[in-house]
Design an enzyme around this catalytic site. Structure first.
Site, short mmCIF file in Angstrom:
data_model
loop_
_atom_site.label_atom_id
_atom_site.label_comp_id
_atom_site.label_asym_id
_atom_site.label_seq_id
_atom_site.Cartn_x
_atom_site.Cartn_y
_atom_site.Cartn_z
N ASN A 51 0.83 -1.21 0.00
CA ASN A 51 0.00 0.00 0.00
C ASN A 51 0.87 1.26 0.00
O ASN A 51 0.61 2.22 -0.73
CB ASN A 51 -0.90 0.02 1.24
CG ASN A 51 -2.09 -0.91 1.14
OD1 ASN A 51 -2.39 -1.44 0.08
ND2 ASN A 51 -2.78 -1.11 2.25
N ARG A 384 -10.69 -4.08 -14.56
CA ARG A 384 -9.58 -4.97 -14.18
C ARG A 384 -10.12 -6.39 -14.22
O ARG A 384 -11.23 -6.66 -13.80
CB ARG A 384 -9.06 -4.69 -12.77
CG ARG A 384 -8.57 -3.28 -12.52
CD ARG A 384 -7.93 -3.18 -11.13
NE ARG A 384 -7.80 -1.81 -10.68
CZ ARG A 384 -6.79 -1.01 -10.99
NH1 ARG A 384 -5.82 -1.46 -11.77
NH2 ARG A 384 -6.74 0.23 -10.52
N ARG A 414 -5.08 2.04 -13.76
CA ARG A 414 -3.72 2.18 -13.24
C ARG A 414 -3.10 0.85 -12.83
O ARG A 414 -3.69 0.07 -12.10
CB ARG A 414 -3.72 3.14 -12.04
CG ARG A 414 -2.33 3.42 -11.48
CD ARG A 414 -2.40 4.37 -10.32
NE ARG A 414 -2.75 5.71 -10.75
CZ ARG A 414 -3.64 6.47 -10.14
NH1 ARG A 414 -4.32 6.00 -9.11
NH2 ARG A 414 -3.90 7.68 -10.57
N HIS A 444 -15.14 3.32 -15.32
CA HIS A 444 -14.91 2.54 -14.10
C HIS A 444 -16.14 1.73 -13.70
O HIS A 444 -16.07 0.91 -12.78
CB HIS A 444 -14.52 3.52 -12.97
CG HIS A 444 -14.08 2.86 -11.70
ND1 HIS A 444 -14.83 2.91 -10.54
CD2 HIS A 444 -12.98 2.14 -11.40
CE1 HIS A 444 -14.21 2.25 -9.58
NE2 HIS A 444 -13.08 1.78 -10.06
N TYR A 477 -12.16 -9.59 -2.02
CA TYR A 477 -12.81 -8.28 -1.92
C TYR A 477 -14.28 -8.48 -1.58
O TYR A 477 -14.94 -9.34 -2.16
CB TYR A 477 -12.74 -7.52 -3.24
CG TYR A 477 -11.41 -6.90 -3.59
CD1 TYR A 477 -10.22 -7.36 -3.04
CD2 TYR A 477 -11.34 -5.85 -4.48
CE1 TYR A 477 -9.01 -6.80 -3.38
CE2 TYR A 477 -10.13 -5.27 -4.83
CZ TYR A 477 -8.96 -5.75 -4.28
OH TYR A 477 -7.77 -5.19 -4.63
N HIS A 601 -15.18 -3.31 -0.12
CA HIS A 601 -15.06 -2.62 -1.40
C HIS A 601 -16.39 -2.16 -1.97
O HIS A 601 -16.43 -1.40 -2.94
CB HIS A 601 -14.36 -3.56 -2.39
CG HIS A 601 -13.90 -2.93 -3.66
ND1 HIS A 601 -14.50 -3.18 -4.88
CD2 HIS A 601 -12.90 -2.05 -3.91
CE1 HIS A 601 -13.88 -2.49 -5.83
NE2 HIS A 601 -12.91 -1.80 -5.27
#
Length: 690
Positions: A51, A384, A414, A444, A477, A601
């Site tokens: 992180n 992703r 990213r 997104h 997640y 998340h």
């Protein structure tokens, strides 16, 4: 007319960067928690380090770029970039020392008690040393490249996040000192098993760091010279891409060009061991063109992110109990999978990952659509996904079967840019229609639309979620998703995909709020509606669960709602710039953070709405980038069963005895409660599966 609200105080925002460091501190608290299984603590040590790497590569790099412009830019809490960097530097150094201390003084000794040790070359028995000399000669020495630094050899390029040895040597004839750099190769295991017991299943697992092995053989790398000293260091570089998007240029080519540049980004952090020679440090600071303030002194091992290799050991007694995600009860009859389409015709399905299996819900939805001869088209966004993505494989099979397949692959995601470029090309080769999104915006949102012919009538089936179409992260997640055949949602997704793939400028929808045009304004209006209801004595309340809350307009609207008497409950995993519990500002707002085995998340918003509750879920956090620079989707949950499930989940998460961290108005976080909400959800799914 109602009296005008008093102006809100200037100090009403917390600093975003310091709030992120608070979040990573909560991760570190889990590594410090001796109630957790030992290797789970190792995992959190690794996560903390990874992180922090990304924080420097992106956030600190961005701040330094702004500072270099010479403009005085203040954050919403009033700090200049220079002031923020100074505070971040101070906090980071303290966290790094705390992180190293947890490993060196607590976790490492406990690992040793369990037969898991990281030792140094001087600790080796002679037989082990002999074996490792052979290993060095055969496996390591051939890939090492010592690079001299002198008038004929310029200072070498130091790649980001690589471990390096700075070596001092001396010419025995002239006595002249020399400096050289050796990169610790990243294609050789960082921790080398010692002795004959090299399998990860063995109870005894002893390792030597690769840098120790190299350091023990420096004379082989500099024959004829005297090796004086060596020191380990690590550089972090700016990895935040700045793609100049031009409507006349191919975005794929522009991104590939920028990716090639990223590895040469300026250095933003230099990590060194506490024993680093000051003269060598001066050389590194000068050659890397870095400020002494950007040097982080680390006690013990550098790059504790590599500890994930220890977590991978086959020692189940030192880890959380394994679990198998359960198939949602509406998607199977016993062990037999049901048709997702038939199920959705009966009503919506709310899936909660990882407790509900991603593979037997969302993934199966796409796979059944790919194999179904009545399906005419599949449209999907991919932000992703995993390296061996079954979702992508299903889309390719659908295209090869003659279905129309449209995939928006966000190649600007990213750190996944290269993988997504590869996926885009694979999909194109299979005959899929691939688009890369809108100029100036990242796409997104997590959406999938299946168009099916049923008895001569077109019917649309949809998935809208909070997490990526990635079966690997879906196991770690916590995310939510709705599978639905609601015609309004199908019409909305059709309009959305027409916007993403064509020139449509649609901004209003039936059951969706869509950024960058609709989410902030929609949420602010609904927050103000709650304030009006509270002022009129009607039922009012706001509940929000997101990863980050930063947007000033949203925060100010929440303050105004609190002042009007609206109870506001917030579950914020990461960054929170709102100050809760401040008299005369936010005494009706509670903020908590849940950090645990699974990464929280999901994004959910609830409004009491005078007794007619509204529930929304989707992809958007409450940050500038999400609301202004991304295509995001929030879906209104119309199914009453799904709405009741969301209410129950929120009630459980906000229960006073649930283990969490509570935020105070002075920015401090306090750990409270003992009940593990995630463990209880696992147990509940296990009971349902049984």
């Amino acid at each position: 007319m109602p009296a005008a609200s008093p102006p809100l105080p200037a100090d009403r925002f917390l600093n975003r960067e310091l709030s992120w460091l608070d979040f990573n501190s909560r991760v570190l608290e889990l590594a410090e928690d001796d109630a957790l299984p030992l290797l789970e603590r190792v995992k959190f040590l690794s996560i903390f380090a990874s992180n922090l790497d990304e924080f420097f590569m992106v956030r600190i790099a961005g701040m330094k770029r702004r500072q270099s412009t010479g403009l005085t830019v203040r954050s919403p809490d009033g700090l200049t970039v220079r002031e923020q960097l100074a505070r971040v530097t101070e906090r980071t150094q303290a966290l790094v020392h705390r992180h190293a201390s947890v490993f060196d003084k607590d976790v490492a000794p406990r690992l040793a008690e369990q037969g898991i040790r990281i030792i140094h070359w001087s600790d080796l028995a002679e037989a082990d040393a002999m074996r490792l000399r052979e290993y060095f000669r055969d496996q390591v020495f051939p890939v090492l490249t010592p690079l001299a630094v002198d008038p004929a050899h310029p200072f070498p390029y130091i790649s980001g996040l690589s471990l390096n040895l700075a070596v001092s040597v001396r010419d025995p004839d002239t006595g002249a000192p020399r400096f050289a750099r050796i990169k610790v190769p990243n294609n050789v295991p960082r921790f080398i098993p010692i002795g004959t017991n090299t399998r990860s299943t063995d109870a005894e697992a002893v390792f030597l760091p690769l840098e120790d092995l190299i350091a023990a053989h420096l004379t082989a790398l500099f024959p004829g010279l005297d090796v004086i000293d060596h020191h380990l260091f690590r550089v972090t570089r700016n990895a935040d891409l700045e793609v100049e998007e031009d409507r006349d240029e191919d975005l794929l080519q522009a991104l590939e060009r920028e990716l090639a540049r990223r590895r040469f980004g300026p250095a933003v952090r230099l990590e060194v061991t506490e024993t680093m020679d000051p003269q060598i440090l001066d050389v590194l600071v000068h050659e890397l063109e870095i400020s002494p303030a950007d040097v982080v002194s680390v006690p013990g091992l550098l790059d504790l992110g590599s500890l994930m290799a220890l977590y991978d050991l086959d020692r189940p007694e030192l880890k959380d109990e394994p679990f198998v995600p359960a198939t949602h009860p509406r998607l199977s009859e016993g062990e037999t999978p049901k048709s997702v389409f038939a199920t959705l015709r009966e009503g919506d399905v709310l899936v909660h990952h990882p407790y509900d299996s991603f593979a037997t819900s969302v993934q199966r939805f796409i796979e059944q659509a790919a194999a179904d001869p009545d399906v005419l088209a599949i449209k999907q966004t991919l932000y992703r996904t995993s390296g061996d993505s079954p979702i992508v494989s299903a889309l390719i099979e659908a295209a090869q079967a003659g279905k129309q397949v449209v995939v928006l692959v966000e190649i600007k995601a990213r750190f996944d840019e290269e993988a997504n470029i590869s996926w885009a090309r694979s999909l194109e080769r299979a005959g899929c229609h691939v688009v890369y999104g809108l100029v100036g915006l990242k796409t997104h949102c997590k959406t999938a639309l299946v168009v099916r012919m049923e008895h001569g009538v077109i019917r649309r089936y949809c998935h809208i979620g909070t997490g990526n179409y990635n079966p690997k992260t879906a196991r770690i997640y916590e995310d939510l998703g709705i599978l639905t055949a609601d015609p309004r949602v199908g019409a909305d997704l059709t309009d959305l995909f027409n916007t993403l793939t064509g020139y449509s400028r649609q901004t209003t929808y039936r059951s969706l709020m869509v950024a960058p045009h609709g989410i902030r304004t929609g949420l602010v209006e609904k927050i103000r509606r709650e304030a009006r209801h509270a002022a009129e004595g009607k039922p009012a309340g706001i509940r929000i669960k997101v990863n980050s809350l930063v947007d000033e307009q949203i925060i100010d609207a929440l303050y105004e709602a609190s002042l009007a008497g609206v109870p506001v409950e917030l579950v914020i995993r990461g960054i929170c710039a709102l100050r809760p519990g401040v008299p005369g500002l936010s005494e009706n707002i509670r903020v908590r953070s849940i950090v645990g085995r699974f990464l929280e998340h999901s994004r959910v918003v609830n409004f009491a709405n005078d007794g007619s509750p509204e529930w929304w879920l989707g992809s958007s956090d409450l940050m500038h980038r999400n609301l202004d620079r991304r295509v995001e989707v929030l879906l209104r949950v119309n199914d009453p069963v799904a709405a009741r499930q969301l209410k129950r989940m929120f009630d459980e998460a906000m229960a006073p005895d649930v283990r969490s961290w509570q935020l105070a108005g002075d920015s401090t976080w306090t750990r409270t409660g003992e009940r593990d909400n995630q463990k209880e959800l696992l147990a509940l799914r296990g009971e349902n599966a049984g």
